[in-house]
Motif scaffolding. Structure first.
Motif, PDB file in Angstrom:
ATOM      1  N   LYS A   4      37.260  41.493  44.860  1.00  0.00           N
ATOM      2  CA  LYS A   4      36.568  40.356  44.230  1.00  0.00           C
ATOM      3  C   LYS A   4      37.349  39.060  44.439  1.00  0.00           C
ATOM      4  O   LYS A   4      38.574  39.037  44.348  1.00  0.00           O
ATOM      5  CB  LYS A   4      36.315  40.618  42.746  1.00  0.00           C
TER       6      LYS A   4
ATOM      7  N   ASN B  92      32.472  43.424  43.020  1.00  0.00           N
ATOM      8  CA  ASN B  92      31.956  43.344  41.655  1.00  0.00           C
ATOM      9  C   ASN B  92      30.708  42.483  41.521  1.00  0.00           C
ATOM     10  O   ASN B  92      29.992  42.610  40.534  1.00  0.00           O
ATOM     11  CB  ASN B  92      32.991  42.726  40.720  1.00  0.00           C
TER      12      ASN B  92
ATOM     13  N   ILE C  93      31.522  48.056  42.156  1.00  0.00           N
ATOM     14  CA  ILE C  93      32.383  48.446  41.029  1.00  0.00           C
ATOM     15  C   ILE C  93      32.241  47.503  39.832  1.00  0.00           C
ATOM     16  O   ILE C  93      32.997  47.582  38.881  1.00  0.00           O
ATOM     17  CB  ILE C  93      33.876  48.538  41.460  1.00  0.00           C
TER      18      ILE C  93
ATOM     19  N   MET D  96      37.203  52.633  33.525  1.00  0.00           N
ATOM     20  CA  MET D  96      38.095  51.481  33.569  1.00  0.00           C
ATOM     21  C   MET D  96      39.290  51.697  32.638  1.00  0.00           C
ATOM     22  O   MET D  96      40.413  51.408  33.003  1.00  0.00           O
ATOM     23  CB  MET D  96      37.358  50.219  33.096  1.00  0.00           C
TER      24      MET D  96
ATOM     25  N   MET E 207      43.846  51.268  38.461  1.00  0.00           N
ATOM     26  CA  MET E 207      43.929  49.995  39.161  1.00  0.00           C
ATOM     27  C   MET E 207      45.419  49.743  39.448  1.00  0.00           C
ATOM     28  O   MET E 207      46.220  50.662  39.352  1.00  0.00           O
ATOM     29  CB  MET E 207      43.314  48.893  38.288  1.00  0.00           C
ATOM     30  N   THR E 208      45.750  48.515  39.826  1.00  0.00           N
ATOM     31  CA  THR E 208      47.136  48.253  40.215  1.00  0.00           C
ATOM     32  C   THR E 208      48.149  48.733  39.169  1.00  0.00           C
ATOM     33  O   THR E 208      49.124  49.414  39.494  1.00  0.00           O
ATOM     34  CB  THR E 208      47.338  46.746  40.488  1.00  0.00           C
TER      35      THR E 208
ATOM     36  N   ARG F 210      41.130  52.331  42.599  1.00  0.00           N
ATOM     37  CA  ARG F 210      40.571  51.016  42.965  1.00  0.00           C
ATOM     38  C   ARG F 210      41.666  49.976  42.767  1.00  0.00           C
ATOM     39  O   ARG F 210      42.040  49.676  41.640  1.00  0.00           O
ATOM     40  CB  ARG F 210      39.368  50.696  42.081  1.00  0.00           C
ATOM     41  N   ILE F 211      42.177  49.454  43.845  1.00  0.00           N
ATOM     42  CA  ILE F 211      43.346  48.592  43.759  1.00  0.00           C
ATOM     43  C   ILE F 211      43.062  47.222  44.372  1.00  0.00           C
ATOM     44  O   ILE F 211      42.608  47.141  45.520  1.00  0.00           O
ATOM     45  CB  ILE F 211      44.555  49.273  44.444  1.00  0.00           C
TER      46      ILE F 211
ATOM     47  N   ARG G   8      44.818  37.271  41.670  1.00  0.00           N
ATOM     48  CA  ARG G   8      43.571  36.518  41.815  1.00  0.00           C
ATOM     49  C   ARG G   8      43.695  35.168  41.138  1.00  0.00           C
ATOM     50  O   ARG G   8      44.299  35.044  40.137  1.00  0.00           O
ATOM     51  CB  ARG G   8      42.416  37.306  41.174  1.00  0.00           C
TER      52      ARG G   8
HETATM   53  C1  LIG Z   1      39.312  44.165  39.834  1.00  0.00           C
HETATM   54  C2  LIG Z   1      39.046  45.589  39.623  1.00  0.00           C
HETATM   55  C3  LIG Z   1      39.970  46.582  40.006  1.00  0.00           C
HETATM   56  C4  LIG Z   1      41.327  46.271  40.593  1.00  0.00           C
HETATM   57  O1  LIG Z   1      42.142  45.621  39.674  1.00  0.00           O
HETATM   58  P1  LIG Z   1      43.670  45.262  40.040  1.00  0.00           P
HETATM   59  O2  LIG Z   1      44.344  45.254  38.713  1.00  0.00           O
HETATM   60  O3  LIG Z   1      43.645  43.925  40.685  1.00  0.00           O
HETATM   61  O4  LIG Z   1      44.183  46.323  40.920  1.00  0.00           O
HETATM   62  C5  LIG Z   1      39.607  47.894  39.827  1.00  0.00           C
HETATM   63  N1  LIG Z   1      38.429  48.257  39.291  1.00  0.00           N
HETATM   64  C6  LIG Z   1      37.523  47.341  38.908  1.00  0.00           C
HETATM   65  C7  LIG Z   1      36.238  47.808  38.341  1.00  0.00           C
HETATM   66  C8  LIG Z   1      37.808  45.990  39.060  1.00  0.00           C
HETATM   67  O5  LIG Z   1      36.894  45.103  38.664  1.00  0.00           O
END
Ligand SMILES: *Cc1c(COP(=O)(O)O)cnc(C)c1O
Length: 216
Positions: A24, A45, A66, A150, A191-192, A207-208, A216
């Protein structure tokens, strides 16, 4: 750096885990660098943004939605995405199924679990999953490939763990169900900040964004 970041993370992941680059707000050249680093799945997104980058990059990678999908965007989403990771209501299931039928497509989807039970977040509550799956069986143009979550945004890394555990339990329970359009294969968590914990708890899609593209 983006290419190197992607390579490093890909190398570090266990066999059988897919990495979705959460892109995104990222530009086509940035996404291209990630692809040069070996990324095969791009997560988006927002539909308009996704259309723009998808137009430029095309189908040499797979596209995962996502974000929160509004029903009035379902038609466009069906066109460009290879998987919708965020099926979060029966109404959306119905709309997606209808749009898929029109273009004769079967869409792989994941069901978003609201594992943190946050009222402001969308998703299916863990105890509602079985009922949701039973209702979704009639949507035969959706292929339910697993679950995503999430977890809550804030907190320490360890604080994610219980939410991943709950979602993993839902995943195992769903595997036992006999539902014709369900093939419980993917568990998308982490995520990260949290993907290492998510992997320990059984995720096979992470999902990274930040760790690949920078902040961002
Ligand atoms: C932005 C996002 C991520 C990744 O997030 P980071 O913390 O930047 O890795 C993963 N999943 C979803 C649904 C997101 O919107």
């Amino acid at each position: 750096m983006i290419k190197e970041n992607a390579e490093k993370i890909l190398e570090s992941l266990p066999h059988g885990v897919d990495l979705v680059a959460a892109a995104k707000f990222k530009t086509v050249p940035e996404i291209q660098q990630a692809i040069d680093g070996g990324i095969k799945f791009i997560g988006e997104n927002y539909l308009q943004e996704a259309e723009e980058v998808h137009n430029a990059i095309g189908n040499k990678v797979e596209w995962h939605f996502i974000g929160h999908l509004q029903r009035n965007k379902a038609r466009k989403a069906v066109k460009i995405f290879d998987m919708i990771e965020t099926l979060d209501s029966e109404r959306l299931a119905k709309t997606l199924d209808k749009e898929c039928k029109k273009v004769d497509k079967v869409m792989p989807v994941l069901i978003e679990i609201n594992s943190g039970r946050e009222p402001q977040k969308s998703g299916i509550l863990p105890e509602g999953l079985q009922d949701f799956l039973a209702k979704a069986e009639k949507y035969q143009n959706l292929k339910i490939m697993g679950l995503m979550t999430m977890g809550p945004f804030s907190g320490t890394i360890e604080e994610f763990r219980p939410y991943f555990k709950v979602t993993k339990q839902c995943f195992e329970d769903a595997k036992k169900l006999d539902i014709s359009n369900l093939e419980c294969k993917y568990l998308s968590m982490g995520m990260t900040a949290s993907y290492r914990v998510a992997l320990e708890e059984g995720a096979n899609i992470v999902r990274i964004g930040t760790a690949i593209f920078g902040p961002r």
